[in-house]
Design a protein around this motif. Structure first.
Motif, short mmCIF file in Angstrom:
data_model
loop_
_atom_site.label_atom_id
_atom_site.label_comp_id
_atom_site.label_asym_id
_atom_site.label_seq_id
_atom_site.Cartn_x
_atom_site.Cartn_y
_atom_site.Cartn_z
N LEU A 78 2.96 -3.07 -7.13
CA LEU A 78 1.96 -2.76 -8.14
C LEU A 78 2.33 -1.47 -8.86
CD1 LEU A 78 -0.70 -3.52 -9.46
CD2 LEU A 78 -1.89 -2.33 -7.61
N GLN A 127 -2.64 -7.07 -13.13
CA GLN A 127 -1.43 -6.44 -12.61
C GLN A 127 -1.18 -6.85 -11.16
OE1 GLN A 127 -1.01 -2.17 -13.52
NE2 GLN A 127 -2.68 -2.45 -15.01
N LYS A 128 -2.23 -6.98 -10.37
CA LYS A 128 -2.08 -7.40 -8.96
C LYS A 128 -1.57 -8.84 -8.87
CE LYS A 128 -5.59 -4.34 -6.99
NZ LYS A 128 -6.92 -4.26 -6.37
N ALA A 153 2.11 -8.69 -9.76
CA ALA A 153 2.87 -8.09 -8.65
C ALA A 153 3.10 -9.11 -7.54
CB ALA A 153 2.15 -6.86 -8.12
#
Length: 164
Positions: free
Chosen positions: A64, A53-54, A57
């Motif tokens: 995030l 996810q980071k 993002a």
């Protein structure tokens, strides 16, 4: 029973990250790009850990918080990996009214993880799902894709013993 910590160590590879970056690049700057990028990431990793996810993002220049919000909202996305023994209990209407809640409680009692979690050792994962299309067999539980229908909480232990 005290709830166990469910931290699973992320085991992504450089090859997977390269594929993810290619997916991000493919959709970068496009309207509505978040869903296809998350879908692509899940195809690559099998789930959407915080580390992935980071990367998304940063690659899409979104927060995030937004990534997590979308990933946790849609049922198609998984935030935890499947365990060696992947357990699902259908909580759709037909299954629920025929006792699926009891099945879910028994699974949690026996394997020590709640719905949406994976055990720290990666042995068990447990998902509460919606209708799987086997309403005539309600309530239904699946283990590693094998379907068990018309069962009660008393049946769960014997079923799970087959996967030891």
């Amino acid at each position: 029973m005290k709830k166990k910590t469910t931290t699973v160590t992320f085991k992504g590879t450089a090859e997977q990250e390269k594929k993810l970056l290619a997916v991000i690049e493919q959709y970068k700057g496009m309207e509505g790009n978040l869903l296809p990028v998350l879908q692509g990431a899940q195809e690559i990793y099998g789930y959407l850990p915080i580390e992935v996810q980071k990367i998304i993002a940063a690659g899409l220049d979104v927060s995030l918080t937004e990534i997590y919000g979308v990933a946790s909202f849609y049922a198609q996305f998984k935030l935890n990996p499947d365990g060696e023994v992947a357990i699902s209990v259908c909580l759709g209407t037909a299954c629920y009214v025929k006792g699926a809640g009891e099945l879910a409680d028994k699974v949690t009692e026996l394997v020590g993880v709640s719905a949406g979690e994976t055990s720290p050792d990666g042995k068990y994962s447990f998902e509460a799902t919606r209708c799987i299309g086997a309403c005539g067999l309600a309530p239904v539980m699946t283990v590693n894709g094998d379907v068990y229908g018309r069962i009660t909480g008393k049946d769960v232990k014997g079923i799970l013993e087959k996967y030891q």
